[in-house]
Enzyme design. Structure first.
Site, PDB file in Angstrom:
ATOM      1  CE  LYS A 180      -1.761   3.190   2.563  1.00 50.65           C
ATOM      2  NZ  LYS A 180      -2.277   4.109   1.870  1.00 50.65           N
ATOM      3  CB  CYS A 289      11.763   9.074  10.033  1.00 52.57           C
ATOM      4  SG  CYS A 289       9.854   8.896   9.481  1.00 52.57           S
ATOM      5  CD  GLU A 388       8.404  12.391  13.606  1.00 52.98           C
ATOM      6  OE1 GLU A 388       9.041  12.425  12.746  1.00 52.98           O
ATOM      7  OE2 GLU A 388       7.275  12.243  13.241  1.00 52.98           O
TER       8      GLU A 388
END
Length: 484
Positions: A180, A289, A388
């Site tokens: 996906k 990240c 974040e």
């Protein structure tokens, strides 16, 4: 801008063929640098996932199962070769989808995607198991077999790179997959279907279903015939996947969010520090990240560092991803852009000072562009320091002692990566041992050896990828005990 050229429409790739959604539903794919529609994306759901999983399950027992080691290595290597042959095309599509500079797509995203396949093709030949003799009573040996059908859910920031980081070892271990892609950046991930077919991967081994996380992602994670889920993305989505996968007890591998620290001691080479910190702060618009968004500088070097860092940051060119001079492109989309801007406003409310950036660059009325932003004056309790942001926004905070900075560095829910800058060898080892993170760099950043364990602790992930660690996830071990 030179980004008006259309992308390619993204269909599903199931059992070796590109197919539309049964419902006929599509979604516009927006270029974040121009806010224009560049393609349409088929929107799948439960039916498409069921069909893809059935094809993958059937393919487990088909020709793919009978491939010899040499055949599997050759096919996996060929996938990497074709990616390199199509590097310019794939890099252009990646930049259209993501808004990142074309030089970055070419040098990092596509090149590393090809290397993922080349690396695991080479590494596959060295993968072994265990054997033990139990006195004179028995002999034990282990058999490694595929885990089965693997669901791969990939992120939008490095669409092809991070998808292939999972696909390559999954195929090397003999699995079949249902992918996906991120709903915002499906193009290069979708094209990997035809690349795999050209390389000789049998039909049904690699399947791709486009659509939302709520429909396709949920259908994939809840499916009883999916044996493992590997996911890279933000932490809240990882929690949702864990709940969805619980009833079927799937294997899970997560690389999640980060709020990564850069710790800079006064004895470090500041010019080298700043050159690398510009990258670790703002490369890929800060949408990585591993970006170091919390910068801690020893107080005696703080003023000099900040002056030089701000000056160099203001030199970074923000703009058209297809302009060779551009260093910072567009953020991924409107919702994310507004979220990042809201953190800058929050920083002001929390008492922070914007010493660089903080606004849309002049002359760029269209597109989700933001100047690289440096914030000072915030303490450890501020949300901007703790949450974040995933954009070109960093905080810079002074510290006085090792103990002080370690206390701040580890005072976070995250534990993905960290960078330590010092020329004191003993300090480097000492601090690295105390930092609670899965990946710790000393005097560098993003320097990767794909044999090493990659992943985070705390809310930054579960498990490790890379080298044998990838094979441990993508395979099952059975022990055979022979009584002598």
């Amino acid at each position: 801008m030179s980004t008006l050229v259309k992308s390619v429409d993204s269909l599903h790739f199931i059992n070796g063929e590109y197919v539309p959604s049964l419902s006929g539903k599509v979604k516009d794919n927006i270029n974040p640098a121009t806010e224009e529609v560049i393609s349409v994306i088929a929107q799948g759901g439960q039916e498409e996932v069921d069909t893809a999983v059935a094809a993958a399950k059937k393919a487990l027992k088909g020709p793919w199962k009978k491939f010899t080691l040499d055949q599997r290595i050759a096919v996996i290597r060929k996938i990497g070769d074709i990616i390199l042959e199509r590097k310019d095309e794939l890099a252009r599509l990646e930049s259209l989808d993501t808004g990142k500079p074309i030089w970055l797509s070419t040098a990092i995203d596509i090149s590393r995607s090809a290397f993922n396949f080349h690396f695991f093709a080479d590494f596959l030949r060295s993968v072994g198991t265990e054997a033990y003799e139990t006195d004179d009573v028995a002999f034990n040996y282990s058999i490694r077999r595929p885990v089965g059908v693997v669901g791969i859910i990939s992120p939008w920031n490095l669409p092809l790179l991070l998808m292939t980081w999972k696909l390559a070892p999954a195929l090397a271990a003999g699995n079949t997959v249902v992918i996906k892609p991120a709903s915002l950046t499906p193009t290069t991930a979708t094209i990997i279907g035809e690349i795999c077919k050209e390389a000789g991967v049998p039909d049904g081994v690699v399947n791709i279903v486009n659509g939302s996380g709520g429909l396709v992602g949920t259908a994939l994670t809840e499916h009883k015939d999916v044996d493992a889920i590997t996911f890279t993305g933000e932490t809240v989505t990882g929690q949702t996947i864990m709940k969805s996968a619980a009833n079927t007890l799937k294997k899970l591998s997560y690389e999640l969010g980060g709020k990564n620290p850069n710790v800079i001691f006064a004895d470090a080479d500041l010019d080298e520090v700043i050159e690398t910190t510009l990258k670790s702060s703002f490369i890929n618009q800060g949408e990585v990240c591993l970006c170091g968004s919390r910068i801690y500088v020893e107080r005696s070097a703080y003023d000099e560092f900040l002056e030089k860092f701000v000056a160099k940051t203001k030199e970074l060119v923000v703009g058209d991803p297809f302009d060779p001079a551009t260093k910072v492109g567009a953020l991924i989309g409107k919702d994310h852009y507004e979220r990042v801007l809201s953190f800058i406003e929050l920083a002001k409310e929390e008492g922070g000072e914007i010493v660089a950036g903080g606004k849309r660059p002049e002359g760029l009325e269209k597109g989700y562009f933001l100047e690289p932003t440096i914030i000072t004056g915030l303490d450890r309790n501020c949300r901007v320091v703790n949450e974040e942001i995933f954009g070109p926004v960093v905080t810079v905070i002074p510290f006085d002692t090792e103990e002080d900075v370690l206390d701040q560095v580890n005072d976070t829910d995250y534990g993905l990566s960290a960078s330590i800058w010092t020329n004191d060898l003993r300090r480097a080892h000492r601090v690295a041992k105390e930092v609670e993170a899965g990946i710790i760099w000393v005097n560098t950043w993003f320097l990767r050896d794909l044999r090493t364990p990659f992943g985070g602790m705390k809310a930054s992930g579960i498990g490790r990828e890379g080298g044998i660690h990838s094979f441990e996830f993508y395979s099952e071990l059975s022990n055979v005990c022979i009584k002598l």
